[in-house]
Write a protein that holds these residues in place. Structure first.
Motif, mmCIF file in Angstrom:
data_model
loop_
_atom_site.group_PDB
_atom_site.id
_atom_site.type_symbol
_atom_site.label_atom_id
_atom_site.label_comp_id
_atom_site.label_asym_id
_atom_site.label_seq_id
_atom_site.Cartn_x
_atom_site.Cartn_y
_atom_site.Cartn_z
ATOM 1 N N ALA A 78 27.384 -5.886 40.799
ATOM 2 C CA ALA A 78 27.842 -5.228 42.088
ATOM 3 C C ALA A 78 27.986 -3.942 42.491
ATOM 4 N N GLU A 79 27.887 -3.291 41.527
ATOM 5 C CA GLU A 79 28.490 -1.765 41.312
ATOM 6 C C GLU A 79 27.266 -1.068 40.922
ATOM 7 N N GLY A 80 25.929 -1.286 41.211
ATOM 8 C CA GLY A 80 24.300 -1.138 41.591
ATOM 9 C C GLY A 80 24.325 -0.160 40.469
ATOM 10 N N ARG A 81 25.302 -0.524 38.516
ATOM 11 C CA ARG A 81 24.259 0.339 37.714
ATOM 12 C C ARG A 81 24.248 -0.119 36.360
ATOM 13 N N GLY A 82 23.211 -0.870 36.829
ATOM 14 C CA GLY A 82 22.568 -2.388 35.665
ATOM 15 C C GLY A 82 23.532 -3.297 35.877
ATOM 16 N N VAL A 83 22.774 -4.653 34.948
ATOM 17 C CA VAL A 83 23.005 -5.795 35.350
ATOM 18 C C VAL A 83 23.360 -6.421 34.251
ATOM 19 N N THR A 100 25.729 0.485 31.111
ATOM 20 C CA THR A 100 27.304 0.581 29.954
ATOM 21 C C THR A 100 27.799 -0.407 30.552
ATOM 22 N N THR A 101 26.754 -1.747 31.303
ATOM 23 C CA THR A 101 28.078 -2.748 31.689
ATOM 24 C C THR A 101 28.651 -3.754 30.615
#
Length: 380
Positions: free
Chosen positions: A173-178, A197-198
């Motif tokens: 949900a942070e929108g910086r990768g899944v 970097t998830t």
């Protein structure tokens, strides 16, 4: 290792999936005076099927003869090679030793191995089984370049899967990768695949999210992020579903029964094969459930199909080692486990014991690597 059908009576067949190495002992099988023509035929058929789908030449026979391993960039060839050699090994088993896969008690496969298990069970032929994974291969490779595989494990209690799933959703949900769970290996071990970097962000939040210590070990290789929501970014699930509609298959339950790692159960019937295989694309693999079912059914032998199978044999070995370590402990608990372990070998008594006692059968299950077995035999 003894020859004859007795080794394969009431066995489970376990099919391996894609790995960073995919040749195993296939070059030896191809060069074998008796086996070679059969192996070559399957490799050539898979090459022709792949060339038609991919629109370029594919030579799996040459690759095997040169002992040229696949790479991420040749993932499509690895897919075809994996399934072709599994089909070839089963044909060798039947043609030279009269051992029929259909008479097995159970079958299952990790990732691509599930497709191979279904093809071997006669639900569709190799060409139909390769149609969808080969068509999606290029996009899977592209997604792999920004994806990292990590093993999340605990040296103590079981991992709280619900908390892992929730944390993945929060990071997404942070929108910086899944990031997502790709496989449940054991109650204390699972695979994660994450973009960018998830995985690092997941690791930083472990101390505050979990009550006991967890470890996250990154894998150095790049893996196509199948069985995770990452594939949604190229619409792989929806495109696979459209292709799946055109796959020619038999509307029947597979024989032998195929335990699906997609559902974690023996789920295939005459109508749901396409649905389960569509879920195969983005649902995590339930390997532990298949291992546990093998023990619950009191299956004495697991036949590992494919080139240099490692993940499923390693899972059984870890469980066996852990059970043996507990039962030899010089404690009252260890004595109790020794009694239950001996009882678990007696089917009539095992039925009266708790279901979890099936785990104590792990040290008594014989593991057979089929390519090794084939090469050890004197061909009739």
């Amino acid at each position: 290792m003894p020859n004859g059908n007795n080794l394969f009576d009431s066995a489970a067949f376990a099919f391996r999936g894609y790995n960073v190495t995919n040749l195993g002992r296939t070059p030896e099988l191809l060069a074998h005076a008796a086996y070679g023509p059969v192996v070559e035929r399957f490799l050539r058929d898979a090459s022709d099927i792949s060339a038609t789908i991919l629109g370029r030449p594919v030579d799996l026979v040459g690759r095997v003869e040169r002992r040229e391993e696949t790479t991420l960039e040749s993932y499509a060839e690895a897919v075809a090679l994996t399934i072709a050699i599994e089909m070839a090994q089963l044909r060798l088993l039947e043609e030279f030793f009269g051992i029929e896969y259909a008479k097995a008690k159970l079958a299952y496969g990790y990732s691509l191995g599930e497709i191979a298990a279904l093809a071997a069970s006669g639900l569709f032929d190799m060409a139909e089984g390769l149609k969808v994974p080969l068509a999606m291969a290029a996009d899977a490779v592209e997604l792999a370049h920004d994806a990292t595989l990590g093993v999340l494990f605990s040296r103590g209690p079981a991992i709280d899967v619900a908390k892992v799933s929730r944390l993945c959703l929060e990071i997404n949900a942070e929108g910086r990768g899944v990031i997502g769970v790709s496989s449940y290996l054991a109650p204390n071990s699972l695979l994660l695949i994450g973009q960018g970097t998830t995985l690092d962000r997941f690791l930083r939040r472990i101390p505050t999210e979990f009550s006991h210590r967890l470890y996250l070990r990154k894998n150095e290789h790049r893996w196509p992020p199948m069985h995770t929501p990452i594939v949604w970014q190229r619409n792989i699930r929806d495109r696979a579903a459209m292709l799946m509609q055109t796959v020619r298959l038999k509307h029947a339950a597979p024989i032998p029964p195929v335990f699906s790692l997609v559902t974690g159960n023996i789920s295939y019937d005459e109508l749901n094969t396409r649905k389960i295989l569509n879920d195969w694309v983005d649902h995590p693999q339930h390997l532990w459930d298949a291992v546990y079912e093998t023990l619950v059914l009191n299956i004495p032998t697991v036949i590992h199909v494919g080139a240099e199978p490692n993940l499923i044999p390693a899972t059984f070995k870890r469980l066996s080692d852990n059970v043996e370590g507990q039962t030899v402990a010089k404690t009252w608990g260890g004595r109790g486990l020794r009694f239950v372990s001996r009882a678990a070998r007696r089917p009539w008594l095992a039925k009266l014991l708790p279901r979890q006692s099936a785990l104590l059968r792990a040290p008594f299950v014989k593991q057979v690597i089929l390519e090794d077995w084939l090469l050890e035999q004197k061909v009739p």
